[in-house]
Design a protein around this motif. Structure first.
Motif, PDB file in Angstrom:
ATOM      1  N   GLN A 224       5.959  64.284  68.881  1.00  0.00           N
ATOM      2  CA  GLN A 224       6.613  63.389  67.924  1.00  0.00           C
ATOM      3  C   GLN A 224       8.111  63.259  68.179  1.00  0.00           C
ATOM      4  O   GLN A 224       8.850  62.754  67.342  1.00  0.00           O
ATOM      5  CB  GLN A 224       6.385  63.919  66.495  1.00  0.00           C
ATOM      6  CG  GLN A 224       4.929  63.952  66.066  1.00  0.00           C
ATOM      7  CD  GLN A 224       4.337  62.553  65.985  1.00  0.00           C
ATOM      8  OE1 GLN A 224       4.903  61.664  65.357  1.00  0.00           O
ATOM      9  NE2 GLN A 224       3.193  62.367  66.631  1.00  0.00           N
TER      10      GLN A 224
ATOM     11  N   LYS B  82       9.978  59.750  67.755  1.00  0.00           N
ATOM     12  CA  LYS B  82       9.998  59.332  66.345  1.00  0.00           C
ATOM     13  C   LYS B  82      10.956  60.189  65.537  1.00  0.00           C
ATOM     14  O   LYS B  82      11.743  59.674  64.732  1.00  0.00           O
ATOM     15  CB  LYS B  82       8.597  59.418  65.737  1.00  0.00           C
ATOM     16  CG  LYS B  82       7.696  58.242  66.032  1.00  0.00           C
ATOM     17  CD  LYS B  82       6.397  58.367  65.259  1.00  0.00           C
ATOM     18  CE  LYS B  82       5.468  57.192  65.552  1.00  0.00           C
ATOM     19  NZ  LYS B  82       4.205  57.303  64.789  1.00  0.00           N
TER      20      LYS B  82
ATOM     21  N   THR C 143      14.417  58.612  64.165  1.00  0.00           N
ATOM     22  CA  THR C 143      14.531  58.530  62.707  1.00  0.00           C
ATOM     23  C   THR C 143      15.714  59.355  62.208  1.00  0.00           C
ATOM     24  O   THR C 143      16.498  58.897  61.363  1.00  0.00           O
ATOM     25  CB  THR C 143      13.236  59.020  62.039  1.00  0.00           C
ATOM     26  OG1 THR C 143      12.130  58.258  62.534  1.00  0.00           O
ATOM     27  CG2 THR C 143      13.310  58.888  60.532  1.00  0.00           C
TER      28      THR C 143
ATOM     29  N   CYS D 177      12.618  55.685  68.113  1.00  0.00           N
ATOM     30  CA  CYS D 177      12.217  54.649  67.162  1.00  0.00           C
ATOM     31  C   CYS D 177      12.307  55.176  65.738  1.00  0.00           C
ATOM     32  O   CYS D 177      12.120  56.379  65.502  1.00  0.00           O
ATOM     33  CB  CYS D 177      10.802  54.146  67.463  1.00  0.00           C
ATOM     34  SG  CYS D 177       9.545  55.438  67.418  1.00  0.00           S
TER      35      CYS D 177
ATOM     36  N   ASP E  50      10.883  55.556  62.101  1.00  0.00           N
ATOM     37  CA  ASP E  50       9.594  55.534  61.424  1.00  0.00           C
ATOM     38  C   ASP E  50       9.811  55.794  59.940  1.00  0.00           C
ATOM     39  O   ASP E  50      10.353  56.835  59.560  1.00  0.00           O
ATOM     40  CB  ASP E  50       8.659  56.588  62.023  1.00  0.00           C
ATOM     41  CG  ASP E  50       7.246  56.504  61.470  1.00  0.00           C
ATOM     42  OD1 ASP E  50       7.021  56.977  60.332  1.00  0.00           O
ATOM     43  OD2 ASP E  50       6.371  55.973  62.171  1.00  0.00           O
ATOM     44  N   LYS E  51       9.401  54.834  59.134  1.00  0.00           N
ATOM     45  CA  LYS E  51       9.636  54.924  57.694  1.00  0.00           C
ATOM     46  C   LYS E  51       8.960  56.141  57.079  1.00  0.00           C
ATOM     47  O   LYS E  51       9.541  56.838  56.233  1.00  0.00           O
ATOM     48  CB  LYS E  51       9.137  53.644  57.019  1.00  0.00           C
ATOM     49  CG  LYS E  51       9.545  53.519  55.567  1.00  0.00           C
ATOM     50  CD  LYS E  51       9.109  52.169  55.003  1.00  0.00           C
ATOM     51  CE  LYS E  51       9.514  52.033  53.532  1.00  0.00           C
ATOM     52  NZ  LYS E  51       9.077  50.715  52.979  1.00  0.00           N
TER      53      LYS E  51
END
Length: 441
Positions: A88, A91, A95, A214, A216-217
């Motif tokens: 991960q 991400k 983030t 990236c 990621d909400k």
């Protein structure tokens, strides 16, 4: 013979050697930073004099009061998640970077409001915003999180050493050319830019790319859900670590801030030790938790033992040498700083234990209790400053800091049942020479 066997066993353990090398890299860099940074900082203080140095320290302290919004308390949480699942990575880093960048601009916005509500002179305002702008580049510190999670801190060390040496050369050049105070604020901003560039360079050198990051909400919500107590805790930590200098400036003036700050810099120069050791050993403590509760608490106890007695070993000689040391380093113009140092240095015992126990709170998911204890220390610090500064001046501020650290990092842990085990382990660490029986976990 027993010691030789233990050393041989340690060498045979690849995991132990990996953590030892990582800690050595970090410790070496921080020792260099302490030595070079302290020397250059003292030179800057002598050049500026108590009044201008006091204003410079006041500006830095004022900005720090808002800096928690830039860090967002993500450090330990992101590292923990990377250790647990490296897949991960993009991400998490993307983030965390976005959140920290938003936090940096929030700091600047809050400073605008603070300056509007409490107007300062043009020089002070300029110092505020130049120093605060450095938080934008500090968003790239998420790369540091990745290297910590992989026990690859040598890349962080390379970046820090380069930025340290470059900024030191610039500061010496400014002093030789009799530069104005504001030039030293620009060095802080430039230093953050250089450090961010170094992180990016070594990240790319490892054949990784920030282009793959990236936002990621869902990850953002998860990070903020865990970190909000740490954000509040960071705000409160900033308050009781730096509010004393802000209050001294408002109640006594810039000269007194300069005197106090000179002593505090010598005292806080040692604070890198618990941060380096705790950060480097944090992955090992997390891994121990997966293996057994006994091993987990055994490693935590060893960490607390080390922290407590390293701090005491520093505080004792500094107490007796404080006046001589201040006069030698800063000169006669900082004649009040020695007495402050004599008191303030004992805060290190509880700071060392507090930093180490902070890792335990993160490992246990008890960040909210970390916030509660920090809040108690901050409230006590502000209250004591209001009472002691008018009566005892900058010495009263040093007493207030010591008392608040004692409460926040140690005594408050006994209040809650969930944190009481940490109070017991810390007490055992402080009583190490008198400890005879093993503690049952």
């Amino acid at each position: 013979m027993e010691i030789i066997k233990k050393i041989s066993k340690l060498k045979d353990s690849q995991g132990a050697m990996k953590y030892l090398k990582n800690t050595s890299w970090l410790l070496g860099e921080k020792i260099l930073r302490m030595t070079v940074g302290l020397f250059i900082g003292i030179w800057v203080a002598r050049y500026l004099g108590p009044e201008q140095f006091g204003l410079f320290s006041y500006a830095q302290s004022f900005v720090v009061l808002f800096s928690a919004f830039a860090t967002l308390g993500l450090d330990g949480i992101v590292i923990r998640k990377l250790v647990k699942d490296e897949s991960q990575r993009d991400k998490l880093l993307g983030t965390a970077f976005t959140l920290k960048l938003i936090g940096a601009f929030l700091v600047l916005a809050l400073l605008v409001i603070a300056v509007f509500l409490q107007p300062s002179d043009l020089l002070a305002n300029s110092l505020f915003f130049i120093i605060a702008s450095a938080t934008v580049f500090q968003s790239f510190n998420v790369i540091d999180f990745y290297f910590q999670s992989q026990v690859l801190s040598k890349y962080v060390v390379y970046s820090n050493v380069f930025s340290l040496l470059l900024s030191s050369i610039i500061k010496v050049t400014l002093i030789v050319n009799e530069a104005p105070l504001i030039a030293f604020a620009y060095v802080i901003l430039f230093d953050s830019f250089v450090l961010a560039s170094g992180f990016i360079y070594f990240y790319v050198l490892k054949r990784l790319s920030i282009r793959h990051w990236c936002f990621d909400k869902a990850v953002a919500k998860s990070l903020l859900k865990e970190s909000w107590p740490l954000i509040l805790s960071g705000l409160v930590v900033s308050m009781y670590m730096k509010i004393d200098q802000v209050m001294i400036k408002e109640m006594l003036g810039s000269v007194e801030v300069g005197q106090y700050s000179a002593a505090v810099r010598l005292s806080e120069a040692w604070y890198f030790i618990p941060m380096v050791i705790s950060s480097s050993l944090f992955p090992a403590i997390l891994n121990a938790k997966k293996i057994s509760k006994e091993l987990y608490y055994s490693r935590i106890q060893q960490l607390y033992d080390l922290m407590a007695w390293m701090a005491i070993a520093i505080a004792i000689p500094m107490t007796f040498l404080s006046d001589w040391l201040v006069h030698l380093l800063y000169g006669a113009q900082y004649n009040e700083a020695g007495g402050v140092l004599m008191i303030h240095i004992w805060s290190a015992v509880f700071v060392f234990l507090g930093v180490a126990s902070g890792k335990w709170f993160v490992a246990e998911g008890l960040q909210i209790y970390s916030f509660y204890r920090t809040l108690a220390g901050a409230i006590l610090n502000v209250g004591l400053n209001l009472v002691l500064i008018p009566q005892y001046g900058i010495y009263g501020a040093a007493i207030a800091t010591l008392a608040s650290q004692l409460v926040a990092s140690y005594l408050f842990n006994v209040v809650n049942k969930k944190s009481r085990i940490t109070f017991i382990l810390q007490s055992k660490a402080l009583l190490l020479p008198f400890r005879k029986i093993a503690f049952k976990y």
